[in-house]
Structures are given as C-alpha cells and as structure tokens.
Design a protein around this motif. Structure first.
Motif, short mmCIF file in Angstrom:
data_model
loop_
_atom_site.label_atom_id
_atom_site.label_comp_id
_atom_site.label_asym_id
_atom_site.label_seq_id
_atom_site.Cartn_x
_atom_site.Cartn_y
_atom_site.Cartn_z
N TYR A 137 1.05 -1.49 0.14
CA TYR A 137 0.00 0.18 -0.31
C TYR A 137 0.71 1.35 0.25
O TYR A 137 1.13 1.68 0.83
N GLY A 138 1.14 1.53 -1.04
CA GLY A 138 2.38 2.52 -1.37
C GLY A 138 1.45 4.17 -2.38
O GLY A 138 0.17 4.12 -1.80
N THR A 139 1.66 5.00 -3.04
CA THR A 139 0.85 5.77 -3.50
C THR A 139 0.19 4.63 -4.55
O THR A 139 -0.92 5.61 -5.12
N GLY A 140 0.88 3.52 -5.07
CA GLY A 140 -0.61 2.75 -6.08
C GLY A 140 -0.74 1.53 -4.73
O GLY A 140 0.06 1.72 -3.77
N CYS A 141 -1.48 1.00 -5.12
CA CYS A 141 -1.49 -0.65 -4.47
C CYS A 141 -0.88 -1.59 -5.33
O CYS A 141 -1.78 -1.27 -6.56
N PHE A 142 -0.97 -2.48 -4.85
CA PHE A 142 -0.13 -4.08 -6.27
C PHE A 142 -0.10 -5.07 -4.93
O PHE A 142 0.80 -5.25 -4.13
N ALA A 143 -1.07 -6.01 -5.46
CA ALA A 143 -0.94 -6.89 -4.81
C ALA A 143 -0.28 -8.57 -6.44
O ALA A 143 -0.22 -8.59 -7.01
N VAL A 201 -9.40 -6.61 -7.02
CA VAL A 201 -7.77 -7.27 -7.50
C VAL A 201 -6.96 -8.93 -7.32
O VAL A 201 -7.37 -9.85 -7.56
N LEU A 202 -8.09 -8.88 -5.51
CA LEU A 202 -7.84 -10.43 -5.53
C LEU A 202 -8.83 -10.92 -5.20
O LEU A 202 -8.68 -12.06 -5.40
N GLU A 203 -10.12 -10.72 -5.44
CA GLU A 203 -11.19 -11.66 -6.41
C GLU A 203 -10.57 -12.05 -7.42
O GLU A 203 -11.00 -13.17 -7.88
#
Length: 493
Positions: free
Chosen positions: A259-265, A385-387
């Motif tokens: 969880y930064g500027t954007g979020c990346f999984a 995203v996770l779905e």
C-alpha cells in the motif's frame, strides 16, 4: 566490525536508505521527499537528476547517523519505482527528457496504435498494452527530442528504468545493467525466452543498443565507485517484486499487497508463468542463479495517493496519519463512495479514460465520513484485484501479508480484513521493499546463508481478523461496484 546491508528504495514520492543487520532488523534510515510535476492532465514526470541527488543525500546522511564508513557496508541493494523511464546521453550522462513516471498517461496515443497486437504482446511479455509500461514511454521520448531516433540508432543514447539510471550513476557510468524483474515491466522483454525480444523492438522501433544488459536479481552489478572503491551492488529488483521477497513469499500461492502511492498485489506462481484473462499481469518476480520465479500481479494506480490528495489538494487533513483519526470519528462513511480514478483504473478494469468521482453525498455528509470513504476506496480496489486472483488460480485467500506507508493506518487494515474477508499480517519491519533487496544482496554475498535462514527471522507485528458479517460485506461491496460502473459511464458524457 559490525556489517550492514545498505538498501536504497527509490520510490515515486520519496527516496530512502536503510541499514539492515543480519537479523533483517532496520537499524538506521534516512529519507528525502522527491517531487513529481504534472505538465498536462494525466501526465506525471520527474527530474532524473533530482532523483539521483536524493540518492546521494540519503546515503551520506545514513552513514552520518550510524557513525560508520563504507567499510561497515557488506553490499548495496536497490529497489525502485518500476516502469518509470529515463533516457540519457551516453557521453555526458545527462538526461535528454524528464523521467516519465509509471503513473503517466502521456503515451496513451502511442498505445492506441498497437491495440491490434495486444494478444501478441501479452503472450510474449505477460503485460497489457498500456501507457503504464516503459516501451511506449521510450517511444514518446524519442519522438519528442531533436533527432531522437537517429541518436538512439547511433548508440549515443541510453534508456532504462530507475534501477538502471541509479546503477549507472553509482558506478560512474561503468555499468549499464538492469534486473529481470524490471526488464519484465518494459513490454520489450520476453518472459518465456528471458531476453529482449527482437520482434517487439522492431514493433516499437526501439534499437536494442539503447537497452541495458539484463541480470539475475541477486548478482554482481558492479562497485558503487561514486561512493566507495570496494562496496558492490548485489541485489536489484522492482519495488513490488522486492516487497514480495521481503515478505518471504518464497512458495507458490503466497501473496502480499503493498500500500504505497498505488497498491500492488503479487501472487507467487512458482517456476512457470500463468497468463490471466481478466486483467492481471504476468511478471517475473525474481531470478536467483538460474532459477526464475514468476508472479501474477494486480495494480491499483491510486492507493495511498488518495490520502496525499486529501492532505495537499483538499486540505481535509494536515498529515497522512490524521486520516485514521478522522475515520474513527464517525460510525460509518454514511453511504459515500469515492472512486479515486485520478489517472484511470488499473486491475481488473484497465480503463485509462475514467476519472475520479464521488457518490452518495447528502446534506449531512461531513469531512470525517469523506476521509473514511477515501480509505475504504483503497481497500475496495484491492479487493477487486484479489477477487480476480482467486478466480483465476482457484486459490482461497486465507491470509494476506501487507506493507507500505499506508499500512500504518489501523482503520484501513481492519476494513481491508473485513471486506476481503481474510487475516491481514503486518510485519515488524514496515520497509519490506528495502528489506527484499537487502535479502537479495545478502544472499549473493553470503551475508544471509539461505532462503530458509531468511524465513526463520521473519517477524509479524500485528494481525487483523475479519469482524463484519457476510451480509454487511456483500452490501458494502455491491455499492462499490455500482459506483465504479457509474464512474465508467460518466466518462462518455
């Protein structure tokens, strides 16, 4: 003499230097904010020299703070904001154009020219045609500087992501390299054949001589001779892959979200790429020796940046930390949904044209509820995203490892746990991006003996468990999906 790994984390809004010991503990750190500019709507740029100066400053400061010299540094690891692209002159080492930041949409028109090749490009790179990636950024720069194509073909220009730029400057121009994780984000690298793809280079008309040598993530990238004549750079990875490694997600099926500027999984998929049909990216996670590890990735363009927007543009809070305080001052967001599509939407929508919107305002809506809705928007986007990951891999999401600046916010993580629903694990070390390249660098030098040793020292600081009922989750999430749908319709107005 105590030894440390020096990790550099060059991000979108800041540059950090962190010293880690043999237990993976953060001993000292230094920090500089870096600025982006927004010359046109949807454009995001940065000054490559400012980024380099910030690296010099944080390294000098951390040595002073720790009261050590480079004799105490085992090696250096570098993680970086991915896709952000720099083109510079080989002879002078000076940039020929501002760095085009990963968020920027300015090469969107170039992307449109290649939409008929999207399946072809996806098969080779695991990526979607989008201005997010580096290939069209390079093409844009070459098209917007005097004699750009001619200079590129003559070998007088060099291009790379931020890791390549920093390595080049740190080694006084002696080393021109990148790692596989960053190369895999350019839309020019064949992730199956593990090389720059000649067909894609021809397609985008980008000379191969413009690009760096691609190396394993844990390998020797040369001596950082700008600072020392003895300290090697031995770990390099894009920030999200580095965070996956820092979380010790070494086994297929393990997953993290930054969880930064954007979020990346990112989901570790093992030694074979898995291709998505619903907007996930297939990417290289890292390479150690001859072993390549792949990942599936979902990207949220505006994550923690929505909190910065509340602070800097909307003036609703004075500090980022205040967002948690404000969110807890109300019982709910009172039906407000904020869709922070300031630069479009990422996974699973990949819609560059949609822009931010707000729904559900009433006369009694207040600042606390609005701030709370913005935090919830971060969690909703990550759930999107996770779905998709769950559907495409048939995995059941029981736990999620998290990191990044926004994870200091307990309200956000509890809501994320509720809305998924899943257990959230927040590690003791918050700087997982820096920790990942610390591990990669230390593995190469022997500072860390093995992956097993690294796994044994990983520490979790706090666990969040779901508390909402399934009915509550379903109701809230259906409202979010409706808000996104309405936002995407409005762009056509």
């Amino acid at each position: 003499m105590e030894k440390y790994i020096l990790s550099l984390d060059q991000g979108t809004t800041s540059t950090r230097a962190i010293l880690f010991d043999k237990r993976g503990h953060e001993c000292f750190d230094s920090f500089r904010e870096v600025k982006c500019s927004y010359p046109k709507s949807g454009w995001v740029e940065a000054d490559p020299l400012d980024l380099w100066v910030s690296v010099i400053e944080v390294i000098n400061e951390i040595l002073i703070k720790a009261n050590i010299s480079f004799a105490n540094i085992d090696s250096i690891g570098i993680s970086n904001q991915r896709e952000t692209t720099v083109v510079w002159e080989k002879e002078s080492g000076m940039p020929v154009y501002p760095a085009i930041v990963w968020q920027s949409r300015q090469s969107g028109e170039i992307c449109e020219q290649y939409m008929d090749k999207k399946e072809y490009i996806h098969e080779k790179t695991g990526l979607l045609i989008n201005p997010y990636f580096s290939a069209t950024k390079i093409r844009f720069i070459l098209d917007h500087i005097p004699n750009g194509q001619q200079r590129a073909e003559s070998g007088s220009l060099m291009a790379g992501t931020i890791d390549t730029w920093i390595i080049y400057k740190m080694t006084k121009g002696r080393v021109f390299k990148t790692d596989v994780s960053n190369a895999s984000r350019t839309m020019l690298y064949n992730i199956n054949e593990m090389k720059w793809d000649d067909d894609l280079l021809r397609l985008f008309n980008i000379p191969k001589c413009l690009l760096a040598q691609v190396c394993p993530s844990s390998s020797n990238y040369g001596i950082a001779s700008f600072f020392s004549d003895s300290v090697p750079i031995c770990g390099v990875a894009g920030d999200q892959q580095s965070a996956l490694f820092g979380h010790t997600c070494f086994n297929p099926g393990s997953i993290k979200c930054t969880y930064g500027t954007g979020c990346f999984a990112l989901l570790n998929t093992g030694d074979a790429p898995i291709y998505s049909k619903q907007g996930l990216l297939t990417t290289i996670a890292w390479q150690i020796g001859d072993k390549v590890t792949y990942a599936l990735e979902g990207s949220v363009f505006i994550g923690g940046a929505v909190v910065q927007w509340l602070r800097d543009e909307m003036k609703m809070i004075h500090t980022s930390d205040e967002s948690e305080v404000e969110a807890n001052r109300c019982e709910s967001s009172n039906g407000i949904y904020v869709v922070p599509a300031f630069v479009g939407l990422g996974t699973p929508y990949w819609d560059d044209e949609v822009r931010g919107s707000v729904f559900g305002l009433t006369r009694d809506s207040n600042r606390h509820q609005f701030v709370r809705a913005c935090l919830e928007a971060i969690a909703y986007q990550c759930k999107d995203v996770l779905e998709v990951m769950k559907k495409e891999t048939s995995m059941s999401l029981k736990s999620l490892r998290v990191d990044g600046g926004a994870t200091k916010n307990n309200y956000l993580l509890q809501f994320q746990s509720d809305i998924l629903p899943a257990i959230i694990e927040r590690p003791s070390c918050r700087e997982l991006t820096a920790l990942g390249v610390c591990y990669l660098s230390g593995l190469y030098t022997g500072f860390f003996p093995s992956l097993e040793e690294i796994s044994s020292i990983h520490e979790v600081e706090k666990v969040f468990k779901p508390e909402m009922t399934r009915k509550e989750v379903a109701s809230l999430y259906s409202g979010w999906k409706l808000a996104v749908k309405a936002s995407r319709v409005f762009k056509k107005h």
